[in-house]
Design a protein around this motif. Sequence first.
Motif, PDB file in Angstrom:
ATOM      1  N   ALA A  72     -88.398  27.426 -24.597  1.00 21.00           N
ATOM      2  CA  ALA A  72     -88.469  28.175 -23.338  1.00 21.00           C
ATOM      3  C   ALA A  72     -87.757  27.397 -22.225  1.00 21.00           C
ATOM      4  CB  ALA A  72     -89.921  28.445 -22.958  1.00 21.00           C
ATOM      5  N   VAL A  75     -83.934  27.718 -22.633  1.00 23.05           N
ATOM      6  CA  VAL A  75     -83.437  28.998 -22.128  1.00 23.05           C
ATOM      7  C   VAL A  75     -83.343  28.941 -20.609  1.00 23.05           C
ATOM      8  CG1 VAL A  75     -83.854  31.470 -22.012  1.00 23.05           C
ATOM      9  CG2 VAL A  75     -84.448  30.214 -24.082  1.00 23.05           C
ATOM     10  N   ARG A  76     -84.349  28.346 -19.992  1.00 20.61           N
ATOM     11  CA  ARG A  76     -84.368  28.289 -18.520  1.00 20.61           C
ATOM     12  C   ARG A  76     -83.225  27.456 -17.940  1.00 20.61           C
ATOM     13  NH1 ARG A  76     -89.265  30.391 -16.435  1.00 20.61           N
ATOM     14  NH2 ARG A  76     -90.482  30.964 -18.270  1.00 20.61           N
ATOM     15  N   HIS A 103     -86.837  37.823 -19.292  1.00 22.90           N
ATOM     16  CA  HIS A 103     -88.193  37.303 -19.082  1.00 22.90           C
ATOM     17  C   HIS A 103     -88.264  36.138 -18.099  1.00 22.90           C
ATOM     18  CE1 HIS A 103     -92.375  36.371 -20.036  1.00 22.90           C
ATOM     19  NE2 HIS A 103     -92.015  35.103 -20.033  1.00 22.90           N
ATOM     20  N   ILE A 104     -87.295  35.228 -18.165  1.00 21.16           N
ATOM     21  CA  ILE A 104     -87.403  34.025 -17.328  1.00 21.16           C
ATOM     22  C   ILE A 104     -87.094  34.305 -15.854  1.00 21.16           C
ATOM     23  CG2 ILE A 104     -86.807  32.452 -19.216  1.00 21.16           C
ATOM     24  CD1 ILE A 104     -84.011  32.229 -17.964  1.00 21.16           C
ATOM     25  N   LYS A 106     -87.456  36.488 -12.170  1.00 17.72           N
ATOM     26  CA  LYS A 106     -88.416  37.315 -11.453  1.00 17.72           C
ATOM     27  C   LYS A 106     -87.778  38.111 -10.324  1.00 17.72           C
ATOM     28  CE  LYS A 106     -92.490  34.848 -12.870  1.00 17.72           C
ATOM     29  NZ  LYS A 106     -93.162  33.579 -12.722  1.00 17.72           N
TER      30      LYS A 106
END
Lengths: 235, 295
Positions: A72, A75-76, A103-104, A106
């Motif tokens: 995760a 990916v970020r 997803h990461i 907002k």
Amino acid sequence: MLLEVKDLRIHYGGAEAVQGASFEVAEGEIVALIGANGAGKTSILRTISGLKRLTSGEIRFMGERIDRKPTAHIVRVGIGHCPEGRHVFMMMSVKENLQVGAHIRKDKAEIARDMEAIYQSFPILKTRAKQDANTLSGGEQQMLAIARALMSRPKLLLLDEPSLGLSPIVVQEVARIISDIHRSGVSVLLVEQNSVMALNLADRGYVLETGRVTLEGAGKELLHNEAVRRAFLGG
Amino acid sequence: MDVGTFIQSLWGGVLEAGLIAMVAVGLYLVLGVARVLNFAHGHILVLGGFCTWGFRETYNLNFWLAALLGLLIVGMGGIVMERFPFRRFYGNFVPIICVGVALIYLFEGGVVQFFGPETKTVGTVISGTSGIKGWFIMRNWDWLVIGAGLGCLVGSGLFLAKTRIGRAMRATAVDPDTANLQGIGALGMARYAMFIGCALAAVGGGLMAPKYGASIGVGLAWMIKGMLAIIIGGLGSFYGCLCACLLLGMAVSFSITYINAQAGYIAMFVLLVVVILVRPWGLFGKKITVGMPGE
């Protein structure tokens, strides 16, 4: 250097799948990693993304060691990964697949804008936005998988065998998409068995044989290299 | 056969189905997202009831406040359960089952130690009955339980369908590696699943308490009902699970009305056997091949 992989060793069970591979991807490049089935290409990509742990060596992304980081996090920091065999979320709609890809993030407004841009460049996904992914053809699923990976706004996109199981026309379409993505400023690490397609697209290429890099050079140069032609291009 | 009794049983079935669903949905989430089959999940439901009882008994709290506190405490307890015993064993099914069984003994022992073995009664909150005379009559409390249960289930369904975290949980359940590649942390998702699952069960336990009281002995029975719902509905299917809850509720309610009070349990297992014989993968599950290889 955007991505640096040094002396990478990976074990599967007892066997050493990758035996000290080193390569790099500079910002703005398309780099192809070619090699026969079982040469360790997919293992390398899975290790870069942190799904698989390396035995030794190191992986740096924009200078940061990422080889002990959770997926995760990777990916970020900006590595998108479109896995072999596409792996779209079958029971989810096309739109939901894209939403999961974001997803990461907002920033809702920006996500909506990116999704619109994706629909522009992949009109078929717009037509099928509400359909479940399992109703899509193989080519459409591949487009969706690539589009999903783009939704995280990666700096580097890892593409694992995007041409696998697709008809020649669709392979051309995928190639066009990859160069579009590249032109929009995303660097690409492309793993392929379809060496002609990969080397035509790539700035540089590496030839992987049984877990080792045996050749490297500019894409066009490898395409005309005698040894590469014999091994991968059928003469 | 008179229509009134029939309709009465129908509503009884809905009530029972709602309670089963409060357990089953949590089990389903935790099983799907974290790959944990929590044998102590029925005990979580009972602990929800105990919290409600405890807060009312000790602090004389309003029922709703007590139930809400129970939900939060048990939900948090779920997070602790995820973090400590279960996380060490992810990916290894047998130790996970052992952990669940150990938790059962821990909860039962703890409750008996601190509160004694007897069933705790939680006083009536709302009395009276309503319905249509001559057709069906239910206690007001039961109506409320149906409403609240339905609310929770629709809420969790919408959460899974429409929210960012809900989508991420579904993605993790169907393909953990690929979900990971979207930047979804599997441990975070397991934590959400455990919190939501335990909180739902706690609500179920709280709602049941005024009717049945709180008794730690029934924990395993609820877990088994929830598991039946998951198997009958088909592994991995949320709506299948809810449909199965409804079928199970009806099977219990009708067999109690038309056969006798003991027939409820038997009816559930008969339902299981019938469904499994016809469709081994459950009502809405993905078709799987079953049987010994080579036979």
